[in-house]
Write an enzyme that holds these catalytic residues in place. Structure first.
Site, PDB file in Angstrom:
ATOM      1  N   GLU A  69       0.930  -1.206   0.050  1.00 32.61           N
ATOM      2  CA  GLU A  69      -0.050  -0.017   0.007  1.00 32.61           C
ATOM      3  C   GLU A  69       1.010   1.493  -0.086  1.00 32.61           C
ATOM      4  O   GLU A  69       0.539   2.153  -0.597  1.00 32.61           O
ATOM      5  CB  GLU A  69      -0.845   0.193   1.048  1.00 32.61           C
ATOM      6  CG  GLU A  69      -2.102  -1.046   1.023  1.00 32.61           C
ATOM      7  CD  GLU A  69      -2.896  -0.720   0.015  1.00 32.61           C
ATOM      8  OE1 GLU A  69      -2.919   0.471  -0.576  1.00 32.61           O
ATOM      9  OE2 GLU A  69      -3.770  -1.486  -0.395  1.00 32.61           O
TER      10      GLU A  69
ATOM     11  N   TYR B 133      -6.199   6.349   4.810  1.00 28.18           N
ATOM     12  CA  TYR B 133      -6.717   5.255   3.872  1.00 28.18           C
ATOM     13  C   TYR B 133      -5.602   4.277   4.096  1.00 28.18           C
ATOM     14  O   TYR B 133      -6.351   3.189   3.982  1.00 28.18           O
ATOM     15  CB  TYR B 133      -6.066   5.977   2.326  1.00 28.18           C
ATOM     16  CG  TYR B 133      -5.910   4.984   1.354  1.00 28.18           C
ATOM     17  CD1 TYR B 133      -6.782   4.261   0.689  1.00 28.18           C
ATOM     18  CD2 TYR B 133      -4.613   4.399   1.016  1.00 28.18           C
ATOM     19  CE1 TYR B 133      -6.934   3.187   0.010  1.00 28.18           C
ATOM     20  CE2 TYR B 133      -4.489   3.330   0.261  1.00 28.18           C
ATOM     21  CZ  TYR B 133      -5.422   2.759  -0.359  1.00 28.18           C
ATOM     22  OH  TYR B 133      -5.229   1.686  -1.200  1.00 28.18           O
TER      23      TYR B 133
ATOM     24  N   ASP C 292      -9.430   6.206  -1.126  1.00 25.84           N
ATOM     25  CA  ASP C 292      -8.369   6.901  -2.019  1.00 25.84           C
ATOM     26  C   ASP C 292      -9.015   7.848  -3.237  1.00 25.84           C
ATOM     27  O   ASP C 292     -10.493   7.729  -3.128  1.00 25.84           O
ATOM     28  CB  ASP C 292      -7.372   5.941  -2.498  1.00 25.84           C
ATOM     29  CG  ASP C 292      -7.767   5.172  -3.421  1.00 25.84           C
ATOM     30  OD1 ASP C 292      -9.032   4.898  -3.780  1.00 25.84           O
ATOM     31  OD2 ASP C 292      -6.991   4.089  -3.881  1.00 25.84           O
TER      32      ASP C 292
END
Ligand code: SF4
Length: 348
Positions: free
Chosen positions: A37, A120, A138
């Site tokens: 991520e 996020y 996002d």
């Protein structure tokens, strides 16, 4: 039924049929999800794949990452950009070792407390690795949600992000929160494309999506215009001595913090070589380059010169081609000049 309430089931069915096979999706441990991520922030999946593999080889666990020497860490990140991400990854790994006894935290709040982890990323790790029903919002998710609901709020504002997060928290399936979040991102990345070009005929939401049904996919989402980037003229100095080129380290804070670079300064005014106490025999033009950062553009002109003495200002180093390849991480901004350096030192 409201548009968004109709979304989870068809979206999950679509996702299970269409999800791209990605290395971090098989065996999604908290560590693997986290690293992926962070790498994927502002960066395309295709660009991340090799970096991810190399990173996991060099640092397969949180403890390995916490102990990685800084130059190796930066070398692993070289070319991926937004280098503060790498520093924060290591900072967070050390936090996990010190504050959480080496065990990846398993609540949203604790995950959110790690360096470099925002709402996020905390949502993504919580839902994918720990199955917690927390949305991960996002840009892709904001776009899909704004279109499905026909919401003309500005997606760059915190208020809109909050509204979307709250709306998704109401509908996120408790038995598949990670898949739901990933499906939203995947839909945004592969079908509900930005700039008025969504592929609605391939979309599992097209029977209830307001933007599609009302012919407003070109207008939504609403996004405030970005401020224009500032352009800066810079001169890059390629100083050579024998089979080496001079490098210096950037300051620990700010743009490209702590990375190595060919010395460079804003053009005009100061005679930099003299200010550094260097006397190149000649200085010849050695090409131009441009690099775009988030808020600034560098328009660079390189000057190359041979030095008669190996003496350099404090903190600078000489690098031969092996050191350029293995030791010093130079950001992509200077890629335009690597050809010139390779002509002089040999390929690296
Ligand atoms: S129908 Fe079109 S606009 Fe609506 S979510 Fe799907 S791709 Fe996006």
């Amino acid at each position: 039924m409201k548009e968004l309430e109709q979304l989870p089931i068809p979206l999950l069915v679509w996702y299970r049929e269409n999800a791209r096979v990605l290395p971090w999706r098989s065996h999604p441990t908290p560590y693997r999800v986290w690293v992926s991520e962070i790498m994927l922030q502002q960066t395309r999946v295709a660009a991340v794949l090799d970096y991810y593999r190399r990173f996991l080889e060099a640092a397969p666990t949180v403890a390995d990452l916490a102990a990685l020497p800084e130059d190796q860490l930066m070398k692993l990140w070289q070319g991926l950009g937004y280098y503060s991400r790498a520093r924060n990854l290591q900072k967070a790994a050390r936090q996990i070792m010190e504050t959480f006894g080496g065990v990846f935290p398993n609540t949203y709040e604790d995950i959110r407390s790690l360096a470099g982890v925002g709402d996020y990323t905390a949502g993504a790790i919580s839902s994918i690795a720990f199955h917690l029903p927390v949305p991960a919002v996002d840009g892709n998710v904001l776009r899909v949600t704004a279109r499905v609901r026909g919401d003309s709020g500005d997606i760059t504002t915190p208020a809109m992000k909050k509204r979307v997060t709250q709306a998704l928290a109401q509908i996120i399936p408790l038995d598949a929160p990670g898949d739901f979040n990933q499906a939203m991102m995947e839909l945004g990345a592969t079908v509900c494309l930005p700039n008025g070009a969504p592929l609605c005929d391939k979309c599992p939401a097209s029977s209830f999506c307001r933007a599609f049904l009302e012919g407003r996919t070109g207008e939504l989402p609403v996004k405030a215009a970005k401020k224009a980037r500032r352009a800066e003229e810079r001169t890059v100095y390629l100083f050579f001595y024998e089979n080496q080129v001079a490098l210096r380290r950037r300051p620990d804070k700010g743009l490209l913090a702590g990375l190595w670079e060919y010395p460079n300064e804003p053009s005009g005014g100061t005679n930099w070589p003299a200010a550094w106490g260097l006397e190149p025999r000649t200085l010849e033009r050695a090409g131009t380059g441009k690099h775009i950062f988030t808020h600034i553009e560098w328009h660079m002109t390189a000057l190359a010169g041979e030095l008669d003495s190996p003496e350099l200002p404090a903190g600078w180093v000489w690098a031969d081609r092996t050191a350029l390849r293995d030791t010093y991480a130079l950001p992509n901004a200077f890629q335009s000049f690597s050809e010139k350096v390779a002509d002089r030192l040999g390929r690296f």
